[in-house]
Each structure stands twice: as structure tokens, then as C-alpha cells.
Design an enzyme around this catalytic site. Structure first.
Site, PDB file in Angstrom:
ATOM      1  N   HIS A  64     -10.491  -6.603   6.651  1.00 60.68           N
ATOM      2  CA  HIS A  64     -11.985  -6.415   6.883  1.00 60.68           C
ATOM      3  C   HIS A  64     -12.392  -5.270   7.736  1.00 60.68           C
ATOM      4  CE1 HIS A  64     -15.662  -9.302   7.203  1.00 60.68           C
ATOM      5  NE2 HIS A  64     -16.027  -7.869   7.364  1.00 60.68           N
ATOM      6  N   HIS A  66     -15.307  -1.881   7.239  1.00 66.08           N
ATOM      7  CA  HIS A  66     -16.781  -1.121   6.821  1.00 66.08           C
ATOM      8  C   HIS A  66     -16.095   0.175   6.947  1.00 66.08           C
ATOM      9  CE1 HIS A  66     -18.600  -4.939   6.188  1.00 66.08           C
ATOM     10  NE2 HIS A  66     -18.376  -5.420   7.632  1.00 66.08           N
ATOM     11  N   ARG A  68     -18.083   2.491   5.160  1.00 66.56           N
ATOM     12  CA  ARG A  68     -19.348   3.297   5.012  1.00 66.56           C
ATOM     13  C   ARG A  68     -19.559   4.197   3.946  1.00 66.56           C
ATOM     14  NH1 ARG A  68     -21.198  -1.077   7.835  1.00 66.56           N
ATOM     15  NH2 ARG A  68     -21.232  -1.008   9.804  1.00 66.56           N
ATOM     16  N   ASN A  98     -20.524  -3.679   1.140  1.00 68.97           N
ATOM     17  CA  ASN A  98     -21.668  -3.648   1.437  1.00 68.97           C
ATOM     18  C   ASN A  98     -22.133  -2.276   1.625  1.00 68.97           C
ATOM     19  OD1 ASN A  98     -20.299  -4.182   3.725  1.00 68.97           O
ATOM     20  ND2 ASN A  98     -22.040  -5.033   4.870  1.00 68.97           N
ATOM     21  N   ASP A 156     -20.055  -9.845   1.747  1.00 66.93           N
ATOM     22  CA  ASP A 156     -20.273  -9.641   3.153  1.00 66.93           C
ATOM     23  C   ASP A 156     -21.158  -8.909   3.809  1.00 66.93           C
ATOM     24  OD1 ASP A 156     -18.847 -10.168   5.815  1.00 66.93           O
ATOM     25  OD2 ASP A 156     -18.803  -8.016   5.969  1.00 66.93           O
ATOM     26  N   HIS A 183     -19.097 -14.526   3.880  1.00 67.98           N
ATOM     27  CA  HIS A 183     -19.723 -14.338   5.173  1.00 67.98           C
ATOM     28  C   HIS A 183     -20.476 -15.704   5.365  1.00 67.98           C
ATOM     29  CE1 HIS A 183     -22.457 -11.829   8.004  1.00 67.98           C
ATOM     30  NE2 HIS A 183     -23.157 -12.749   7.742  1.00 67.98           N
ATOM     31  N   HIS A 236     -14.347 -13.689   9.420  1.00 63.09           N
ATOM     32  CA  HIS A 236     -14.869 -13.686  10.857  1.00 63.09           C
ATOM     33  C   HIS A 236     -15.315 -15.117  11.299  1.00 63.09           C
ATOM     34  CE1 HIS A 236     -18.683 -12.938   8.754  1.00 63.09           C
ATOM     35  NE2 HIS A 236     -18.418 -11.621   8.660  1.00 63.09           N
ATOM     36  N   ASP A 309     -13.272  -6.514  11.318  1.00 66.40           N
ATOM     37  CA  ASP A 309     -14.735  -6.391  11.196  1.00 66.40           C
ATOM     38  C   ASP A 309     -14.995  -4.996  11.855  1.00 66.40           C
ATOM     39  OD1 ASP A 309     -16.962  -6.647   9.960  1.00 66.40           O
ATOM     40  OD2 ASP A 309     -17.514  -8.405  11.347  1.00 66.40           O
ATOM     41  N   HIS A 313     -21.152   2.288  13.618  1.00 65.41           N
ATOM     42  CA  HIS A 313     -22.548   2.582  13.793  1.00 65.41           C
ATOM     43  C   HIS A 313     -22.709   4.012  14.559  1.00 65.41           C
ATOM     44  CE1 HIS A 313     -24.151  -0.838  11.554  1.00 65.41           C
ATOM     45  NE2 HIS A 313     -23.743  -1.719  12.181  1.00 65.41           N
TER      46      HIS A 313
HETATM   47 ZN   LIG Z   1     -19.820 -10.399   7.575  1.00 61.06          ZN
END
Ligand SMILES: [Zn+2]
Length: 430
Positions: A64, A66, A68, A98, A156, A183, A236, A309, A313
Site C-alpha cells: 500500500h 501512493h 502520486r 487514486n 482506496d 478502504h 489499513h 500507506d 503531501h
Molecule cells: Zn485508504
């Protein structure tokens, strides 16, 4: 390619029944020898790595992350995410769909894999969307996505709310042997939520995300997965209620699996007392009773694996009021040192720690389990469990720095990551 020898390391691979001080020899991408005094002397063609007290583990796998890309490359991209992953000891990471646009197509899945393959080092395995645009309505072309290299499906960031859509997703994904990764959040119960709903949210005057919003979805999905006989994975897990539901389901042999993040194992909602946006995550940090339940469930296998996860950012999304801040924290580079704290204090058995980051996640998404044994692909991570150091943002390979653990002193450090026989990361190397 030259030969790499790890001399007198404590090699720990629970799935091979290995925990011993040995030499491990890597030649042409493969582990060729494991044993006492199996190593060769250093020479022009043989590099010997020796570090007193070091552990050698199979390469880690994160289900898991991200990355981006596409769409938010200022926060992270495939290259920076894979560098961060290698620095964290990961030989494989799975990336969530996502992005902007959402990964619901063969084209994006192939683009991500192509970029990662061209870079080398840590491998990238896309997880594609369950529904088109993650809108929770029409299902994606899962056969096509699997063929393009997707190892699972997930919406997710959003929950598949409709029971009918979730049922069809489970049935459809099962025909391609893809796990459906949920999720779990009943959005109707979490609108405008900024943190866990409890005494702390009342004290801070913030809108809460109640545990029951997670529990309801996990309970429903377990019933659906059992009914249609499909593989279901909970992303998660954050609540003691979800743990209870998973334990009951597993005791009856339902094909459910689950992951937990380092931050849900280490922090509570009290971390938000100073309105620290770095502690805003989704699902939110819960209470000590949840942390205790998650730790126990990870230790006894009710929760199968650890997943970061990793959610990068920029300053814009975090240097603002809590209500405006985006949820998530980075995790790839800090997972091992942070969780070794739980190993060191006896909360998490070392074998479970290793399993939960290697063979357990591999099994869930159908990747080959990394092994330390003769003939296995050489995916390895060298960890110094005794090194004490302070987490410092200037050293991150990730493009983002959003973590509440800056300045924390930790014990244990990833020194080297080897992927398919090649050094993908080495601490202190340029
Ligand atoms: Zn999630």
C-alpha cells in the site's frame, strides 16, 4: 556481475525456517550459497559485506503505497517513490490507483510498470481501481488490468459503498484471482470528519470519524466474501471492532486478510492535541485500546501484514488548518526503524515482523515469496538492529516530508537493499 558475500550475518527467514549466523553468497542475481563459512574471500570480483550484529532479511514488500504518478508528481513520482522504497528495505511495492487520472485502465497500469522497469531497483506492482473513476458504480475491465500487470483492485481513498457493487466486484475479481482491497469507511458516517470520534475530538472541538464506520463495512464485506467465496483484503485496519470481526471470520475459514500501518500501531488520537496536521490520516489515529488490539492481532496473525500507506503531501496540503489538511503521512523509509521499537520491547515477535513484511503480503497479491535460500532470487535487506539515529527530513529520498516522526530517535537502520542481486540502496553511499 560480481559476486556479493554477506559475511557472518544473522539471516532471518521464517518461511524457510532460517534464523542463524551464516554467510550468504549472491551470484548473477541469485542466492547461491547459505551456510557457515560459505563465503569467498574478497577479491577483484568478490565484494564482502560484513557488519557486526547485522541481520539479513528477505526483501520487504509493501502492499500500500501512493506514488502520486500520474498527476501529482510534485509530491512524489515513480522514481522518487522507488528510491524511498529501496531506502526503506523494500524490494517490491504496490501502488494505489487514486491518482489523477485514476488508474482504471491498461494504459496507466502499463505506463507505471514500464517506468519502474526502466529505472531498475525496487519493483512496482500497480493495484488498479475496482470501479471506473473510483466512482463506486461500473466495474473496471479486471481481466485487461490483470493482463497488464495489476496485482489487485482497490478504490482506496474511497470505499465501495454499495453492497451490490461490492458483491459484483468480489465475484468478478475472483474469476481472475485478484484480491479486492477495501478502504473500509462508511462515508455517510464520516462526512467532514477530521479525526477519530471520541473524548479527544470532543475536547478539541473537531468532527469525528467513528470506529463503527469502519466496522460496518468490514462486517458487511466479510459476509459478502464468504457468500460469494472471494478473496477480500482490508486495507489499513484501525479499530478493535474490525479486529474482532476479522478474528471471527478467520476462525471460520473465510478468505479474508488484512494489513495494518506503522502509524496505527504506534500513535493514538492524543497526537492531535497540538492540531498537528502531520497526524491527520485516513482512517484516523484511534485510542490506546485500538492500538493494543492491533498489536495483538498482528502478533497472532489475525492481521496478516504490515503496509505503509505511504502518502506523500507537499507543504501546501499540510501547512494549514487541520480541517483543510490532506490526510496521510509518508512511511516507506521509516517503517523498519519505527517498528523495530515494537520488536525490541517484545510486543512483536521478530519472526512475525519479518513474515508480515515479506511472505504474508506476497501471498495476498500473488507475488513469489522472497526467500533466503540457495536458488532463490537475491532480494535481500541488511539491517543494523543496534544503530541509534535520529529521523531527519533532509535525508529522505521521498519528495515529501510529511511525518510526525521528525526528530525522533530510533534504533535500527536499513543499511543495504539488494533487488535481484543488484544493490538498489546502500546507506552512506553516494
Ligand atoms: Zn485508504
Amino acid at each position: 556481475m560480481s559476486t556479493l558475500v554477506f559475511r557472518r550475518v544473522r539471516a532471518i527467514d521464517p518461511s524457510s525456517g532460517l534464523d542463524a549466523e551464516v554467510d550468504v553468497v549472491v551470484e548473477k542475481g541469485v542466492v547461491t550459497r547459505v551456510g557457515r563459512d560459505a563465503g569467498l574471500p574478497a577479491s577483484e570480483h568478490v565484494r564482502v559485506v560484513e557488519r557486526e550484529g547485522a541481520w539479513l532479511l528477505p526483501g520487504l514488500i509493501d502492499l500500500h503505497a501512493h506514488v502520486r504518478e500520474p498527476g501529482q508528481e510534485s509530491k512524489e513520482d515513480v522514481a522518487s517513490a522507488l528510491r524511498a522504497a529501496a531506502a526503506g528495505g523494500f524490494a517490491d511495492i504496490c501502488c494505489m490507483p487514486n491518482t489523477r487520472p485514476v488508474n482504471d485502465t491498461r494504459a496507466i497500469t502499463e505506463m507505471l510498470r514500464g517506468k519502474a522497469r526502466a529505472l531498475g531497483g525496487t519493483r512496482l506492482h500497480p493495484i488498479a481501481a475496482i470501479t471506473l473513476g473510483q466512482k463506486g458504480e461500473a466495474l473496471t475491465e479486471m481481466a485487461d488490468l490483470k493482463d497488464a500487470g495489476a496485482v489487485g483492485v482497490s478504490d482506496d481513498g474511497r470505499c465501495v459503498t454499495s453492497s451490490a457493487v461490492m458483491r459484483r466486484a468480489l465475484e468478478y475479481a475472483a474469476t481472475f484471482d485478484l484480491p479486492v482491497i477495501q478502504h473500509a469507511e462508511d462515508h455517510a458516517l464520516t462526512e467532514g470528519a477530521e479525526m477519530h470520534e471520541g473524548a479527544m475530538s470532543t475536547k478539541l472541538g473537531l468532527r469525528g470519524w467513528p470506529r463503527v464506520a469502519e466496522d460496518i463495512i468490514v462486517a458487511r464485506d466479510v459476509l459478502l466474501a464468504e457468500y460469494v467465496r472471494a478473496k477480500y483484503h482490508v486495507a489499513h485496519v484501525s479499530t478493535l471492532g474490525a479486529v474482532r470481526i476479522l478474528r471471527e471470520a478467520k476462525s471460520r475459514g473465510v478468505a479474508v486478510t488484512a494489513e495494518v500501518t506503522p502509524h496505527h500501531l504506534l500513535l493514538t488520537d492524543a497526537s492531535l492535541l497540538g492540531y498537528d496536521t502531520a497526524c491527520k490520516v485516513n482512517p484516523p489515529l484511534r485510542e490506546q485500546a485500538d492500538v493494543d488490539a492491533l498489536r495483538a492481532a498482528l502478533a497472532d496473525g489475525t492481521i496478516d501484514c504490515i503496509a505503509t500507506d505511504h502518502a506523500p503531501h507537499g507543504v501546501l496540503e499540510k501547512d494549514c488548518e487541520l480541517s483543510a489538511a490532506s490526510p496521510g503521512m509518508i512511511g516507506l523509509e521509516l517503517c523498519v526503524p519505527l517498528l523495530l521499537g515494537l520488536v525490541n520491547d517484545g510486543t512483536l515477535p521478530l519472526a512475525r515482523f519479518v513474515e508480515a513484511l515479506t511472505s504474508a503480503p506476497a501471498k495476498i497479491v500473488g507475488l513469489p515469496a522472497p526467500r533466503i535460500r540457495e536458488g532463490a532470487r537475491a532480494d535481500l535487506v541488511l539491517v543494523d538492529p543496534r544503530e541509534v539515529w535520529t529521523i531527519d527530513a533532509s535525508r529522505f529520498r521521498s519528495k515529501s516530508k510529511n511525518t510526525p516522526f521528525l526528530g525522533r530517535e530510533v534504533k535500527g537502520r536499513v543499511r543495504m537493499t539488494v533487488v535481484a542481486g543488484a544493490v538498489a540502496f546502500e546507506e552512506g553511499a553516494a
